[in-house]
Scaffold this active site. Structure first.
Site, short mmCIF file in Angstrom:
data_model
loop_
_atom_site.label_atom_id
_atom_site.label_comp_id
_atom_site.label_asym_id
_atom_site.label_seq_id
_atom_site.Cartn_x
_atom_site.Cartn_y
_atom_site.Cartn_z
N ASP A 9 0.83 -1.21 0.00
CA ASP A 9 0.00 0.00 0.00
C ASP A 9 0.87 1.27 0.00
OD1 ASP A 9 -2.21 1.58 0.25
OD2 ASP A 9 -2.99 0.60 2.04
N TRP A 27 -4.00 -8.59 -4.08
CA TRP A 27 -5.38 -8.06 -4.20
C TRP A 27 -6.02 -8.10 -2.81
CZ3 TRP A 27 -8.59 -8.70 -9.13
CH2 TRP A 27 -9.90 -8.27 -8.94
N ASP A 28 -6.17 -6.91 -2.25
CA ASP A 28 -6.61 -6.79 -0.86
C ASP A 28 -8.10 -6.42 -0.79
OD1 ASP A 28 -6.38 -6.65 1.90
OD2 ASP A 28 -4.66 -5.29 1.87
N MET A 29 -8.70 -6.54 0.37
CA MET A 29 -10.11 -6.16 0.58
C MET A 29 -10.27 -5.93 2.08
SD MET A 29 -13.41 -7.65 1.34
CE MET A 29 -15.05 -7.47 0.73
N ASN A 30 -10.39 -4.66 2.45
CA ASN A 30 -10.21 -4.32 3.86
C ASN A 30 -11.43 -3.84 4.62
OD1 ASN A 30 -7.42 -4.86 4.63
ND2 ASN A 30 -6.94 -3.53 2.90
N ASP A 80 -2.75 -11.15 8.89
CA ASP A 80 -1.90 -10.01 9.23
C ASP A 80 -1.09 -10.30 10.49
OD1 ASP A 80 -2.45 -8.38 7.13
OD2 ASP A 80 -3.96 -7.17 8.16
#
Ligand code: DGJ
Length: 721
Positions: free
Chosen positions: A362, A472-475, A543
């Protein structure tokens, strides 16, 4: 062939290498379930339906059949079966009752494709049974699919409903799988959790009533994984009956298990009804995502290895590179504080230590200096990368390493150019404010304009740049779910349509950037599921990279998912760990899956750099086992303060054995047994250089736990003769 029909008894038999599934059409009408389990054990089994007071029956068959008793293949809301039912359709008369009866079958090679959904690929041994059913009152037809993967002992299930009523109907619930079992003498295993603590292990006895796990979050979630298992109460890692279930889908789900009045168990798995309904116009059909199930008589380990083989052979995308890259990820070391100069230092240190890829996390795009702004603006931040992304990536590549980049396509910060231009492109309910989570909103992926915009935006930013990997993240999860692009009567379709849009974008990425791999992430392992695995070579497990916690997350993940999907990083973000032994412990724990590093490698001292280099080199001689070997758990970190397991190849010529203690305890002796070792052979341990007798491996390698921590030890045995 795996699927047979016996006309004389109206019986269908599905066979895999070690299992068998039998059903029968009763009175030419009702598909009833007879057996699922160990092969060759169903001889003489026949349908039993002893009448029970208060259970409805069909007059024409007297008391010999009630939908409420015994085992069925599928069941319908309001039809006299008072247990959990997988299907509810509100028909043109306004009620939600259906009664489907048998209307024929088809057996074919291969499988049905599921448009816009991820699903397991057939091979030349795959066969499918399609059972057709009809309900003349609602005017709907139903098809139940059973796709058999004989080599992996897996049967997959999906269902299709078609509206031929002449008017719209609403599908209020349609589950992919229902399975009745003639006992409730089971423990149920499920994986609950939270962000930073995904997939905690829970094993509890079944009880009368309904037990369920689910997600209402729009993602399969950290909180409950779609995998569950039912195991005999005495089942261990190596012995006992175990049934495993999973869902090839990444959004909301419901997994229900009910013990009924007769002590039978019903399992149902699919989309659920709380966050789903679908308006089906006349002439249209709806097909569910796929659910998969397996049975093993060889305990939890047997079930896991069935799923591991299945996922590797039928779900995961082809390996993108000759070798799975060892990555250096910048997140824990830098957070948002990145720029070209610093990233090039990372690239150099990666190259110097034999690491294959720099993953810039990021912070590289838009006004992304913290998590308050920039999401949605997928163009490089010129203050940080003055000459643009291409020039930077070319310079990274000049070090002879690969390059990966972080993206979070499904999200937007209100403080972003995208949101300012298109506030209507978010998931939201009409006339209602949306709640924020991590300062962000969810883009309306059910709206094709949004998906097309994202394709163009990523194409504009990345075309012509040599990117090898996308993280490919999704937070955040979805709240106030609604789509401004859908009419009121279709708002209940939003979450499902959202997932279809996400999968469209995943498919576009795999086609538009061929050769690049995707690592899926959702705040760690919040979408650790089979749907994501269809497009993602590996998944960011959690994480939480603290090894003592990580070993629990990794242990449970291996119950359902192959270790090659489980991205494991050695974490030492601020280089607080200066002692090679401690780094060795972190590395041992990380050797449960594809390796990576989360550390400020450029600022590390020479000793640590040399240690990392040696670790990467050693990993190379084990990775064939870690990525493709058979995996056997020995001790669970949920039962003790240590985790132990081994990998082996198909011929059992090599074993990678690991013991990791999570915290110190007074010395105790522990034996690590490898029953697959050859008692008459000798094994060379490439770690210590010692020779071991095969008998010692079979009887158990002795380990003494330590009062002090951290403590871990590993062996790599190679058969010498
Ligand atoms: C959550 C992920 O799990 C982290 O690894 C990191 O990529 C951050 N998001 C970045 O915002």
């Amino acid at each position: 062939m795996p699927v047979h029909y016996d006309d004389k008894f109206a019986r269908f038999t599905l066979e895999t290498a070690n299992t068998c599934y039998v059903m029968q059409i009763l009175f030419d009408k009702y598909p009833v379930h007879l057996y699922y389990g160990k092969k060759d054990c169903h001889g003489g089994i026949s349908y039993q339906n002893p009448y029970k007071s208060f259970s409805p029956y069909f007059d024409e068959h007297g008391l010999s059949y009630s939908p409420d008793i015994g085992m069925a293949e599928y069941s319908y809301f309001g039809s006299g079966d008072f247990r959990i039912t997988p299907l509810r359709i509100k028909n043109k008369n306004g009620d939600s009752v259906t009664h489907f009866t048998y209307d024929g079958y088809r057996i074919f090679d291969g499988r049905m494709n599921l448009p816009r959904l991820p699903y397991s690929e057939a091979d030349s041994d795959t066969q499918t049974l399609e059972l057709s059913l009809l309900d003349s009152v609602s005017g709907c037809s139903l098809k139940l699919f059973y796709t058999v993967f004989p080599n992996e002992d897996v049967i997959s299930r999906y269902a299709l409903v078609e509206n031929e009523s002449g008017a719209p109907v609403t599908v209020e619930k349609i589950m992919s799988l229902m399975l009745d079992l003639p006992t409730s003498d089971f423990d149920m295993i499920s994986l609950y959790g939270a962000h930073n603590a995904e997939r905690s292990f829970q094993r509890v006895p079944l009880f009368h009533g309904v037990q369920s796990v689910m997600s209402r979050r729009g993602a399969s979630s950290h909180q409950y994984n779609p995998f569950t298992a039912l195991c005999a109460k005495n089942a261990t890692e190596r012995d006992g009956d175990v049934y495993g279930f999973n869902f090839v889908y990444s959004g909301n789900f419901l997994s229900e298990t009910e013990v009924d009045q007769t002590g039978f168990t019903r399992v149902s798995l699919g989309l659920g009804s709380e966050n789903f309904n679908w308006l089906l116009e006349d002439g249209d059909s709806f097909i569910t995502p796929e659910a998969v199930m397996t049975y093993s008589k060889n305990g939890l380990g047997g079930m896991s290895r069935n799923f591991h083989r299945f996922v590797r052979a039928h779900i995961l995308p082809p390996e993108p590179f000759e070798k799975r890259p060892v990555v250096l990820n910048t997140w824990e070391a830098c957070y948002f504080d990145i720029d070209e100069k610093e990233m090039l230092r990372f690239a150099k240190s990666a190259a110097d230590t034999g690491i294959d890829m720099l993953v810039m996390d990021d912070g590289w795009f838009g006004a992304r200096n913290n998590d308050k702004a920039g999401l949605g603006d997928w163009y490089v931040n010129k203050n940080k990368f003055r000459d643009g992304l291409k020039s930077f990536v070319d310079r990274v590549k000049a070090y002879g390493i690969k390059f990966g980049i972080w993206i979070e396509p499904e999200m937007v910060n209100p403080d972003s150019d995208l949101y300012r231009a298109h506030p209507e492109w978010c998931i939201r309910c009409t006339d209602r404010n949306s709640t924020l989570s991590r300062n962000q909103l969810v883009l309306d992926m059910s709206n094709r304009d949004v998906v097309e915009y994202l394709k163009k935006s990523f194409s504009d930013s990345f075309d012509g740049i040599s990117i090898d990997y996308f993280k490919w993240d999704m937070n955040r999860h979805m709240s106030e779910v609604g789509s401004p692009a859908l009419p009121p009567e279709r708002q209940g379709e939003t979450a499902y349509r959202y997932m279809l849009g996400v999968y469209d974008l995943y498919r576009w990425f795999t086609k538009h950037f061929p050769g690049a791999m995707i690592e899926n992430c959702s705040g760690g392992g919040g979408r650790y599921d089979l749907g994501m695995m269809k497009y993602s070579t590996q998944i960011w497990t959690s994480d939480n990279t603290w090894p003592k916690k990580r070993m629990k997350i990794q242990y449970s993940s291996t119950l359902a998912y192959p270790t090659c999907t489980m991205s494991c990083h050695v974490s030492n973000p601020k280089n607080i760990c200066k002692n090679p032994d401690e780094l060795k412990y972190r590395w041992h724990v990380a050797l449960n899956g594809p390796l990576g590093y989360e550390m400020h490698l450029p600022n590390a001292d020479d000793l640590i750099k040399a240690t990392v280099k040696a670790q990467v080199e050693a990993y190379r001689s084990y990775e064939h086992l870690i990525l493709r070997g058979d995996f056997y758990r020995i001790f669970s970190p949920f039962d003790s303060n240590y985790y132990a397991y081994y990998f082996t190849d198909a011929q059992h010529t090599e074993f990678l054995l690991s013991f990791e203690q999570s915290y110190g305890e007074s010395a105790a002796r522990v034996y690590l047994k490898i029953p697959e070792a050859d008692e008459n052979a000798r094994y060379f341990d490439t770690v210590s250089g010692d020779i071991f007798d095969g008998r010692t491996l079979v009887n158990g390698i002795e380990v003494k736990t330590r009062e002090t921590d951290p403590y871990s030890v590993m062996w790599h045995f190679v058969k010498t003769k």
